[in-house]
Structures are given as structure tokens and as C-alpha cells.
Design an enzyme around this catalytic site. Structure first.
Site, PDB file in Angstrom:
ATOM      1  N   LEU A 121      25.638  44.319  81.485  1.00 29.85           N
ATOM      2  CA  LEU A 121      26.925  44.581  80.839  1.00 29.85           C
ATOM      3  C   LEU A 121      26.832  44.220  79.361  1.00 29.85           C
ATOM      4  CD1 LEU A 121      29.331  43.182  83.591  1.00 29.85           C
ATOM      5  CD2 LEU A 121      28.337  45.481  83.368  1.00 29.85           C
ATOM      6  N   ALA A 171      28.787  46.095  76.730  1.00 30.83           N
ATOM      7  CA  ALA A 171      29.705  47.014  76.051  1.00 30.83           C
ATOM      8  C   ALA A 171      30.777  46.315  75.235  1.00 30.83           C
ATOM      9  CB  ALA A 171      30.380  47.934  77.078  1.00 30.83           C
ATOM     10  N   GLY A 172      30.959  45.023  75.426  1.00 28.75           N
ATOM     11  CA  GLY A 172      32.039  44.320  74.732  1.00 28.75           C
ATOM     12  C   GLY A 172      31.753  44.125  73.252  1.00 28.75           C
ATOM     13  N   ARG A 226      35.532  37.406  69.203  1.00 28.06           N
ATOM     14  CA  ARG A 226      35.524  35.979  68.864  1.00 28.06           C
ATOM     15  C   ARG A 226      34.312  35.577  68.029  1.00 28.06           C
ATOM     16  NH1 ARG A 226      36.532  32.797  74.343  1.00 28.06           N
ATOM     17  NH2 ARG A 226      35.871  34.749  75.319  1.00 28.06           N
ATOM     18  N   GLN A 249      30.504  53.060  78.233  1.00 33.73           N
ATOM     19  CA  GLN A 249      31.876  52.681  78.577  1.00 33.73           C
ATOM     20  C   GLN A 249      32.728  52.899  77.317  1.00 33.73           C
ATOM     21  OE1 GLN A 249      32.713  48.524  79.333  1.00 33.73           O
ATOM     22  NE2 GLN A 249      34.439  48.986  80.680  1.00 33.73           N
ATOM     23  N   ASN A 303      31.810  29.996  89.280  1.00 32.58           N
ATOM     24  CA  ASN A 303      31.253  31.337  89.223  1.00 32.58           C
ATOM     25  C   ASN A 303      30.639  31.561  87.839  1.00 32.58           C
ATOM     26  OD1 ASN A 303      30.705  34.075  89.432  1.00 32.58           O
ATOM     27  ND2 ASN A 303      32.828  34.711  89.142  1.00 32.58           N
ATOM     28  N   TYR A 327       0.485  45.954  38.549  1.00 30.93           N
ATOM     29  CA  TYR A 327       1.630  46.861  38.403  1.00 30.93           C
ATOM     30  C   TYR A 327       1.746  47.313  36.950  1.00 30.93           C
ATOM     31  CZ  TYR A 327       6.514  48.466  38.856  1.00 30.93           C
ATOM     32  OH  TYR A 327       7.670  49.213  38.862  1.00 30.93           O
ATOM     33  N   ALA A 377     -13.352  32.400  30.859  1.00 24.58           N
ATOM     34  CA  ALA A 377     -11.997  31.856  30.847  1.00 24.58           C
ATOM     35  C   ALA A 377     -11.180  32.459  29.712  1.00 24.58           C
ATOM     36  CB  ALA A 377     -12.045  30.337  30.709  1.00 24.58           C
TER      37      ALA A 377
END
Length: 458
Positions: free
Chosen positions: A9, A11-12, A16, A73, A170, A387, A423
Site C-alpha cells: 500500500l 498510495a497515500g 503529516r 488508486q 494490530n 578547463y 618548479a
């Protein structure tokens, strides 16, 4: 063996979270929450995964790709309605279906495997994953009958005093007989305050048909955490971090301060490696054996060989070969290979370059878009000027060459084997093998200059 399916799941929107990012895509230790869920579901031995998407559907599909099938959904009308969207994919299948939320990143494959096995062993039509909560306030209570089957699930607001005292809660994860699941879903009503179709109502429907509904209580309540806001996200990340660090220590890695060491989920570390405090190891990094990863180092999506020493440095999308070392305070940028026994000292930056074995780059140097051979000495303050204001160009330096301090190599330029660069030189032309390249103005001393200065300056 029974066919196994999973409905994830996802889809939410997750209001919050107060975020533009879709909730299940928020990361926990380097991976989106829904990725953690899919990882564990796959490891638990599920044959087919169907992910229910809604808000941010394309982003979820991009992350999970072919690991799942997808159903949409369009309106978020409850968990029962969400699972029902999978009817065209799973409705005719025979087997066991796991229903799990995409915002539960801490659930493990071990727990899910045990849940599935328990369900199948008891020939149940539904099994609820439960946990013991010392403080169960806010959770739905699982009420069992005398045979220890599930009698009902009671939400906090509907619980009697006796029911509210029950500490078995649950978790929102379920296993169903697939055909009974979709038959029962067609009977679920939305006659509630929210006008939504709730998945737990399937349990009541099955009980009314005298079907067996079991409950499997997992050992660790921490796994039950569902992430609905940033506070829970931080809690999940902290729990996951402890779990990851513990795994590495059990595998022979020394982590001196686990509370202040951040290692993401896909990282691999060899035995006898030592990780000092305040280290971050991210992405798909692989670190070999007997390494030292020093305090405040950051390593991301890189490969670190055996016996490598990293001291307070940053490495990203690159490789350090066996015996090499870096730091303190240096930076290896993407697409670089640091060869065997190479020394990268302090305040050195390397980008998109290869450095062959036994080469030494002491300090205060920039190497970009370059290929360095073996046994080269790179002096302090050297700059590979790659560059030109529009395009990047490459430089190559042959074996056994010596680059003096404060040399600029203006690409494209090739320095052959056994060459010397004096150098302070700015090298703009190729340097042949065995030659010295020198490009600097001849020194001239102005006698008596001090006497020409105004009195205030002398």
C-alpha cells in the site's frame, strides 16, 4: 508450495510529513521506505508484488521499476479500497497474499517469513501481524477468543475498559487466503465517519462466516513502526542505523562509536576494518578488509580496496585500490581511480582522473581530467588546468616523472616517461621522455630598490 503474493500500500500522500516528496519515497538510511519494504518482501519469498500507487505514482514506479506490478488508486478511500484495486491482477490467483504498508521500513524478512509460514501452517483464511506494546494507547487492540484465534480488532475509541487494557496491538500487516480476501473486500461497506473502506473489516466478515482468523505476535515491537511524520521518520532512521551497525560489528568490523557512525543500508564492509566516529558511508559503497576509515570521512558510492587508509576526507563515485591512502582534508570526486599504494596527502582534489600505483601527491594540489602513470612525484601546489572556459581537456603524465612545486599543466598536454617539470613552470607543450620542461621568467634582481621606497615604507 503455496503461491505467495504481496500487495504494498503506497498510495497515500502523507500530509503529516508536510513535504513535496511523496511519503513512501522519504529515505531511511539511504533508501526510500518503500524500497526497504520491497527488499524484505522479496527476501521473504513472495512470487509476485503488486504496489498500489496514487499520489506520486510515476516517482514510485521509477524507484521500484520492474520489481513490482502497479495498480492505481485514483481516490484514497481507505485501505480496503486500496487493496481492492489489485483485483484485476490478483483476483483469480490461488494462494497466500501479504498486505503490507509502504511506510513500514523496519519490518524484516524474518518476521514476514514467519508470519506467512504461521498462516499457512494453521490453514487460516486471515492472519494478523501483532506486537506487544507496553503502552498500547492509540493502537487497535487484538482480542482473542478462548482458542487463541482472533475474535475481533477494536480501535482505541471503540474499546471498552477491559479491551483497552489488552497490550496486543494490530500492526496493520496482514496475510490472507487470496480468494477469500477479494470475496470479502467486495462486501466491505463505507458506513463510517470517514466514508472509507477499511481493510480490518475483512476480519469481521471472515469471522461472521466462521472462518479461522489467526494472530502472529512478532518479537520486536520496533518493527511495527509506521512512518507518518518527520518525528517517526527520524525514529525509524535511528533504529535502522543501530541495526545496520550491529550487523557490521557482528561481521568483524570495528565501529568505535556506533551512536555517531552513519552507514547506509547497501554498504558492504570487510572484516578487521576500523571505522572511527562521525563517519558517513553511503550508497552502494564497498570497503575491503583491514582499512582505517578516519573520523569525519564521507564515502559515497565508491569502492575501497584492502588496507586503505582514509583520514578525514571525502570520496564519491570513485575507487581506491589496495594499500592507497588519502588525507586529511582531501576530496576524490567522481570517476577517479586511485591506484595501488598511491599516497594522496592533505588538501588534494582529484576529479575524473586515474593515478597509477606508487604515485605520490603530497598536498595542496588539483588533478582534474588527467591520467598519471606509476611512481610519479607531484609537488605541492600543482594544478592540472583542465578547463579553457568552454571545454574540458585531458592531461597525461608518464611513469617515473617528477613534477616540481607550483607547476601548472595546461591541458591538453602530454608529459612522457621519466620527465621533469621544473618548479614554478606553466607547461603548455608536450614534454618528451627524459626531458625537463621549464617555463618561467628568468630571475632579475634590482639592486638598491629598498632605498627608492618612500620613508613610510622603509
Amino acid at each position: 508450495m503455496t503461491n505467495r503474493f504481496a500487495v504494498v500500500l503506497a498510495a497515500g500522500q502523507g500530509t503529516r510529513m508536510k513535504s513535496k516528496l511523496y511519503k513512501v519515497l522519504h529515505q531511511v538510511c539511504g533508501k526510500a521506505m518503500v524500497e526497504h519494504v520491497i527488499d524484505q518482501v522479496e527476501t521473504a519469498g513472495v512470487d509476485k508484488v503488486v504496489t498500489v500507487v496514487g499520489h506520486g505514482a510515476d516517482s514510485v514506479k521509477e524507484i521500484l521499476d520492474v520489481r513490482s506490478e502497479y495498480v492505481l488508486q485514483e481516490e484514497q478511500l481507505g485501505t480496503g479500497h486500496a487493496v481492492l484495486q489489485a483485483v484485476d491482477v490478483l483476483g483469480k490467483e490461488v494462494g497466500t497474499t501479504l498486505v503490507i504498508c509502504g511506510d513500514t521500513p523496519l519490518l524484516t524478512a524474518e518476521t514476514l517469513s514467519s508470519l506467512l509460514a504461521y498462516h499457512e501452517q494453521h490453514d487460516a483464511k486471515a492472519t494478523v501481524l501483532t506486537a506487544h506494546a507496553d503502552n498500547p494507547f492509540g493502537y487497535g487492540r487484538v482480542i482473542r477468543n478462548t482458542e487463541k484465534h482472533v475474535k475481533k480488532i477494536v480501535e482505541q475509541k471503540d474499546a471498552s475498559t477491559e479491551e483497552a487494557s489488552v497490550q496486543e496491538i494490530n500492526t496493520g500487516t496482514y496475510v490472507f487466503d487470496n480468494q477469500f480476501l477479494f470475496e470479502a473486500l467486495s462486501l466491505v461497506k463505507n458506513d463510517n465517519v470517514q466514508g472509507e473502506y477499511y481493510l480490518p473489516d475483512v476480519i469481521e466478515i471472515l469471522k461472521n462466516k466462521n472462518e479461522i482468523v489467526m494472530a502472529y505476535q512478532m518479537e520486536n515491537m520496533d518493527e511495527a513502526l509506521g512512518v507518518n511524520d518527520r518525528i517517526a521518520l527520524a525514529e525509524a532512521a535511528n533504529t535502522m542505523k543501530k541495526r545496520i551497525n550491529k550487523k557490521h560489528m557482528q561481521n568483524g568490523v570495528t565501529i568505535l562509536d556506533p551512536a555517531n557512525t552513519y552507514i547506509e543500508a547497501d554498504v558492504i564492509i570487510g572484516s578487521d576494518t576500523i571505522v572511527e566516529p562521525n563517519v558517513m558511508i553511503k550508497g552502494k559503497t564497498i570497503i575491503g578488509e583491514e582499512c582505517m576509515i578516519g573520523s569525519s570521512s564521507v564515502i559515497c558510492d565508491s569502492k575501497i580496496g584492502n588496507g586503505v587508509r582514509v583520514t578525514s576526507s571525502h570520496i564519491e563515485q570513485s575507487e581506491m585500490v589496495d594499500g592507497s591512502n588519502i588525507g586529511p582534508n582531501s576530496h576524490i570526486r567522481p570517476n577517479s581511480i586511485i591506484g595501488e599504494n598511491v599516497h594522496i596527502g592533505n588538501y588534494v582534489e582529484v576529479k575524473n582522473s586515474t593515478i597509477a600505483k606508487d604515485t605520490r601527491v603530497g598536498h595542496l594540489t588539483y588533478i582534474g581530467d588527467a591520467d598519471l602513470g606509476e611512481n610519479i612525484n607531484v609537488g605541492c601546489g600543482t594544478v592540472f588546468v583542465n578547463y579553457d572556459g568552454k571545454n574540458k581537456h585531458r592531461t597525461s603524465v608518464g611513469d617515473n616523472s617528477f613534477i616540481g612545486c607550483n607547476v601548472n599543466l595546461v591541458a591538453p598536454v602530454n608529459v612522457a616517461n621519466n620527465a621533469f617539470l621544473a618548479a614554478g613552470s606553466t607547461i603548455t607543450k608536450n614534454v618528451p621522455e627524459g626531458a625537463m620542461g621549464i617555463a618561467r621568467s628568468r630571475q632579475e634582481n634590482k639592486d638598491g630598490y629598498w632605498k627608492k621606497l618612500p620613508p613610510s615604507q622603509n
